[in-house]
Design a protein around this motif. Sequence first.
Motif, PDB file in Angstrom:
ATOM      1  N   TRP A  48      -6.947   9.722 -16.459  1.00 57.85           N
ATOM      2  CA  TRP A  48      -7.242   8.958 -17.686  1.00 57.85           C
ATOM      3  C   TRP A  48      -6.035   8.984 -18.627  1.00 57.85           C
ATOM      4  N   ILE A  49      -5.410  10.173 -18.763  1.00 55.26           N
ATOM      5  CA  ILE A  49      -4.223  10.285 -19.620  1.00 55.26           C
ATOM      6  C   ILE A  49      -3.109   9.372 -19.100  1.00 55.26           C
ATOM      7  N   VAL A  50      -2.914   9.397 -17.775  1.00 60.89           N
ATOM      8  CA  VAL A  50      -1.894   8.529 -17.169  1.00 60.89           C
ATOM      9  C   VAL A  50      -2.208   7.061 -17.464  1.00 60.89           C
ATOM     10  N   GLY A  51      -3.501   6.699 -17.357  1.00 61.69           N
ATOM     11  CA  GLY A  51      -3.900   5.321 -17.627  1.00 61.69           C
ATOM     12  C   GLY A  51      -3.654   4.904 -19.063  1.00 61.69           C
ATOM     13  N   GLU A  52      -3.776   5.856 -19.982  1.00 60.02           N
ATOM     14  CA  GLU A  52      -3.574   5.542 -21.399  1.00 60.02           C
ATOM     15  C   GLU A  52      -2.095   5.423 -21.755  1.00 60.02           C
ATOM     16  N   PHE A  53      -1.267   6.298 -21.201  1.00 56.08           N
ATOM     17  CA  PHE A  53       0.119   6.385 -21.662  1.00 56.08           C
ATOM     18  C   PHE A  53       1.144   5.858 -20.648  1.00 56.08           C
ATOM     19  N   GLU A  54       0.717   5.685 -19.393  1.00 50.64           N
ATOM     20  CA  GLU A  54       1.631   5.163 -18.366  1.00 50.64           C
ATOM     21  C   GLU A  54       0.976   3.971 -17.679  1.00 50.64           C
ATOM     22  N   LYS A  55       0.404   3.106 -18.453  1.00 51.36           N
ATOM     23  CA  LYS A  55      -0.368   1.983 -17.905  1.00 51.36           C
ATOM     24  C   LYS A  55       0.484   1.152 -16.946  1.00 51.36           C
ATOM     25  N   ASP A  56      -0.114   0.815 -15.811  1.00 48.60           N
ATOM     26  CA  ASP A  56       0.498  -0.020 -14.768  1.00 48.60           C
ATOM     27  C   ASP A  56       1.588   0.695 -13.982  1.00 48.60           C
ATOM     28  N   LYS A  57       1.920   1.958 -14.317  1.00 49.36           N
ATOM     29  CA  LYS A  57       2.978   2.647 -13.587  1.00 49.36           C
ATOM     30  C   LYS A  57       2.438   3.562 -12.485  1.00 49.36           C
ATOM     31  N   PHE A  58       1.141   3.884 -12.566  1.00 43.63           N
ATOM     32  CA  PHE A  58       0.489   4.704 -11.549  1.00 43.63           C
ATOM     33  C   PHE A  58      -0.647   3.917 -10.923  1.00 43.63           C
ATOM     34  N   LEU A  59      -0.746   3.927  -9.594  1.00 43.34           N
ATOM     35  CA  LEU A  59      -1.878   3.342  -8.884  1.00 43.34           C
ATOM     36  C   LEU A  59      -2.476   4.426  -7.989  1.00 43.34           C
ATOM     37  N   VAL A  60      -3.668   4.896  -8.346  1.00 47.53           N
ATOM     38  CA  VAL A  60      -4.323   5.977  -7.599  1.00 47.53           C
ATOM     39  C   VAL A  60      -5.657   5.472  -7.080  1.00 47.53           C
ATOM     40  N   LYS A  61      -5.732   5.295  -5.757  1.00 46.32           N
ATOM     41  CA  LYS A  61      -6.965   4.851  -5.098  1.00 46.32           C
ATOM     42  C   LYS A  61      -7.188   5.724  -3.867  1.00 46.32           C
ATOM     43  N   SER A  62      -7.302   7.020  -4.096  1.00 43.92           N
ATOM     44  CA  SER A  62      -7.476   7.948  -2.971  1.00 43.92           C
ATOM     45  C   SER A  62      -8.952   8.240  -2.741  1.00 43.92           C
TER      46      SER A  62
END
Length: 442
Positions: A48-62
């Motif tokens: 969630w933190i990554v989604g808030e502050f690094e939007k579009d830079k991480f894709l996690v679908k594990s």
Amino acid sequence: MDEHTDLSTARNQGRFFIGSLIEACLLEKVRFSDRVRMHDVVRDMALWIVGEFEKDKFLVKSGVQLKELPEAEKWEEIRRMSLMDNQIENLTEILECPNLQTLFLSSNDLKVIMDDFFNSMPMLRVLDLSDNTNLEELPVGIAKLVSLEHLNLSFTKIRKLPVELRALEKLKYLNLEWTRDLEMIPQQLISSFSKLQVLKMMRCGYGCSLLLEDLEHLKYLNVLTLTFRSASELEKASRFNKFFSCAIEHVSLLDFRDSRSLNILALANLQNLCSIKCTNCMDLKEVKIESNIVEGARYFHSLRYVGLTYCKQMMDVSWVIFAPHLEKLLIRGCNSLEEIISEEKVDEVTDSKANTNLFSRLEQLDLCRLPKMKTIYCHALPFPRLKKISIVKCPMLKKLPLNSNSAKGQRLIIKGEKGWWKDVEWEDESTRTAFLPSFRPQ
């Protein structure tokens, strides 16, 4: 980690970071293991933190049962992508990911990776294809990954490494462990990875003896894992230069058929050797301990783990007296084993009959399917760090090397079959009383 630091400093720094996360309850220790885990809630918070502050830079679908690549709005912005633990079979479309640095595709059902799949990933540094047990071939297009530093191919069925891998001039880490179908590595391919620091080949199908000359050219190599399939192969490796022998951390002795005896001291001087696994060495009866031991020499100084499985002729494992820092000993399916430490063999190489430092660092002892084993050691030992003993299907073992002073201050767990406990012969009643609460039937 700072890429300019030496391996020991980097590892200490890494342990410090992990220890700090454990203290903060962001990671959890796994009991009786050197692993850690992350709680689901903590992981969700991190994402969630990554989604808030690094939007579009991480894709996690594990672990979401994907059968094909997911959709993303801005492939060109993604820096890190995790698609591990899914059911993806084919990678047959080109992704425009010019900024992608990390790609996790482990534990999928990959069969086909098209040659052009990696064409638009010039910044990729980490690629994990491990645990794809249907993957038999690497695409030659992997040569386009000119920035790649870390490549994990463990637990795949690849049969050969393409010669095009020579283009990976920045490669520092190559994991080929448990690639049992690997039959061909082009000549001088490994030595072309001039920056390689880590090479893992435990249970690799390609014979390590064929690579010994290549290994001599890897001047930055500091971690090496190998499997030897004969005593002659092991002896050949022991004659090579000290430089790459200092890198060997894990050794597997597998399917020995050419020798009934082995001089284990061929491995004793490997200063960074952490584990030895001896498996299916059906004819190996004796592991020799030379009588001309140099007093005060640091044999097996880094050895922490010894595992012996299905070595059906082996009689004892007395050579472990030279491993002062041994933490885990696992012995299974050794039908002829009668004792772990032979007092007679100990007397041949030590002045005193009872080695008081024996097993002083041991934390786990796992014994299973040893029909002839009668004793672990003839004298009681202090076991100051022992946490767990597991004894299964060892019908002749009636006495443990314990007394009332053993494992003092430790929360010891003793696991055994139902009914086994009442047949154990204790040194005295106080010892039986002391260890009775430790027993756990299994």
